[in-house]
Design an enzyme around this catalytic site. Structure first.
Site, PDB file in Angstrom:
ATOM      1  N   ARG A  66     130.622  19.587 -13.611  1.00 58.33           N
ATOM      2  CA  ARG A  66     130.065  20.642 -14.469  1.00 58.33           C
ATOM      3  C   ARG A  66     130.619  20.570 -15.899  1.00 58.33           C
ATOM      4  O   ARG A  66     129.902  20.862 -16.856  1.00 58.33           O
ATOM      5  CB  ARG A  66     130.336  22.026 -13.863  1.00 58.33           C
ATOM      6  CG  ARG A  66     129.443  22.300 -12.662  1.00 58.33           C
ATOM      7  CD  ARG A  66     129.701  23.647 -12.049  1.00 58.33           C
ATOM      8  NE  ARG A  66     128.734  23.896 -10.983  1.00 58.33           N
ATOM      9  CZ  ARG A  66     128.840  24.866 -10.102  1.00 58.33           C
ATOM     10  NH1 ARG A  66     129.867  25.693 -10.158  1.00 58.33           N
ATOM     11  NH2 ARG A  66     127.926  25.033  -9.168  1.00 58.33           N
ATOM     12  N   LYS A 224     124.030  29.910   6.092  1.00 54.20           N
ATOM     13  CA  LYS A 224     123.212  31.000   6.629  1.00 54.20           C
ATOM     14  C   LYS A 224     121.763  30.948   6.184  1.00 54.20           C
ATOM     15  O   LYS A 224     121.471  30.687   5.022  1.00 54.20           O
ATOM     16  CB  LYS A 224     123.806  32.338   6.191  1.00 54.20           C
ATOM     17  CG  LYS A 224     125.164  32.630   6.792  1.00 54.20           C
ATOM     18  CD  LYS A 224     125.653  33.993   6.367  1.00 54.20           C
ATOM     19  CE  LYS A 224     126.938  34.369   7.086  1.00 54.20           C
ATOM     20  NZ  LYS A 224     127.410  35.698   6.683  1.00 54.20           N
ATOM     21  N   GLY A 377     126.670  23.163  -5.723  1.00 57.36           N
ATOM     22  CA  GLY A 377     128.034  22.633  -5.735  1.00 57.36           C
ATOM     23  C   GLY A 377     128.353  21.694  -4.589  1.00 57.36           C
ATOM     24  O   GLY A 377     128.911  20.612  -4.789  1.00 57.36           O
ATOM     25  N   GLY A 400     122.986  28.959  -7.217  1.00 56.83           N
ATOM     26  CA  GLY A 400     122.118  30.137  -7.071  1.00 56.83           C
ATOM     27  C   GLY A 400     120.910  30.121  -7.985  1.00 56.83           C
ATOM     28  O   GLY A 400     119.797  30.451  -7.574  1.00 56.83           O
TER      29      GLY A 400
END
Length: 423
Positions: A66, A224, A377, A400
């Site tokens: 990053r 999840k 990530g 996200g």
């Protein structure tokens, strides 16, 4: 150290003009914001919101992807003779409290090495009182140490804005959050523009989701289903194959009538997983379900790996990877793909005995001629581990925001930039 500047190739994979599907808000593609390269920055106070949230161990950055991806914007501003101030969040400190564990010092050290000159870390910057020379780069301490950061506090946003003549939003990784450093600062700054990385990210995402070369494959991993349900639903209407991995795959395995033992699984979403499989089938697409899996009895680096057919998982087993047959099936799917969107590993690849599935998928993407777009990530960590960064068409630094873009949600930071351009 780490990987060099991420490849920002813009491989063209269709000859026809890009036609947008509803998955992308059209205004995101016809982006009406000011671009950094269009501004004269000489002598200006420039404040760059970058995404420098990187892993650190023993005071050293362990994955600099990053930071490397943010450097072109920082270097562009410094070379233009701007007074360059950079800010980012790191980790999840208690807001309003400074702590050594989440300090930006290791990032300042890494940036100093990359630039070949010291990048001072400024701890108390909100009320000014420090000098930055033309062409100099300084880094501010963690924005999450500031009270009101996450709530997009107006007072804090105005303090950030007062520090600059030009606000540069370059943190695509946090573009989906309306926070003081990503949204409010730009709202109140005299000029707000998109950095080089942010512009590149949006351009490449739009290309992958416009008229993609078929077959189009999405690989969505993670722990999840609940956290990625909306992206799974959005992609299920678009892609030809939707590959699920990690803990998400366990819920789908259970939906197909398999025992998943003590594996991470969301029982309340088993019916949702079934419905997604049926929905894809109805339109001639599919969600491949693993036929073999690699299990362990505990989540640890020393756990013994046991290969089993999916139907033979015991009550005390935990599934940590897909088996070689399933991995080969996925490699075959990827080999035939025209476009691959990759977000998340298919197993616990941090532990080598549970990493073969993710390695096979990684190598298949590397060997494919498809347009591949990877983000998140964990995905970047896998790309680095298997050394394929130059074999992926475009690597997004976001997690996200990458997912929310795939869902078709407007990103607050992008909306802010569009509004700023109208000032």
């Amino acid at each position: 150290a780490g990987i060099p500047f991420l490849p920002l190739t813009t491989t063209t994979f269709v000859s026809s003009p890009f036609v947008l599907h509803s998955i992308i808000p059209s205004k995101e593609f016809n982006m009406g914001f000011i671009k950094l390269k269009d501004l004269d920055l000489a002598g200006k106070r420039v404040l760059i919101r970058a995404d420098l949230n990187v892993p650190v161990k023993d005071g050293k950055v362990t994955s600099d992807a990053r930071i490397a991806a943010s450097m072109p914007t920082i270097e562009h501003c410094a070379k233009a003779g701007a007074k360059v101030q950079v800010m980012s969040h790191r980790g999840r400190p208690k807001e309003g409290k400074k702590d050594e564990e989440n300090s930006m010092q290791p990032i300042a050290d890494d940036m100093s090495t990359k630039l070949g000159t010291e990048v001072p870390l400024i701890a108390d910057y909100l009320d000014g009182g420090f000098d930055v020379a033309n062409g100099q780069v300084v880094l501010f301490e963690n924005v999450r140490f500031n009270e009101g950061e996450k709530k997009d506090c107006e007072t804090l946003s105005k303090k950030y804005a007062a520090l600059c003549d030009v606000f540069v939003m370059d943190a695509f990784g946090t573009a989906h959050r309306a926070q003081a450093s990503t949204h409010g600062a730009g709202k109140f700054a005299p000029v707000a523009c998109a950095g080089l990385l942010l512009s590149n990210e949006l351009d490449n995402l739009a290309k992958a989701l416009a008229e993609p070369a078929r077959p189009m494959v999405a690989i969505v991993g993670g722990s999840k289903v609940s956290t990625k349900l909306t992206v799974l639903e959005a992609l299920s209407e678009r892609v030809d194959q939707l590959v699920v991995g990690g803990g998400i795959a366990n819920t789908f395995l259970k939906a197909m009538g398999n025992n998943v033992g003590k594996s991470l699984c969301e029982d309340d979403l088993v019916d949702t997983a079934k419905a997604l499989v049926e929905k894809m089938k109805e339109r001639g697409a599919d969600i491949p379900i693993a036929t073999d899996v690699v299990c362990g009895k505990e989540f640890s680096e020393t756990a013994e790996a046991t290969l089993k057919a999916s139907a033979d998982v015991a009550d005390d087993d935990m599934i940590f990877d897909i088996g070689p047959d399933s991995a080969k099936d996925l490699a075959d799917i990827i080999a035939k793909a025209g476009t691959v969107i990759w977000n998340g590993p298919v197993g616990v690849f941090e532990f080598d005995q549970f990493g073969e599935g993710t390695k096979t998928v990684s190598m298949a993407i590397a060997d494919s001629d498809c347009f591949s777009l990877a983000g998140g990530g964990d995905t970047i960590a896998a790309i680095q581990k298997y050394d394929i960064y130059d074999k992926v068409s475009y690597i997004s630094t976001a997690g996200g925001a990458f997912l929310e873009y795939l869902e078709g949600k407007p990103l607050p930071a992008v909306v802010m930039l569009e509004e700023a351009a109208k000032k």
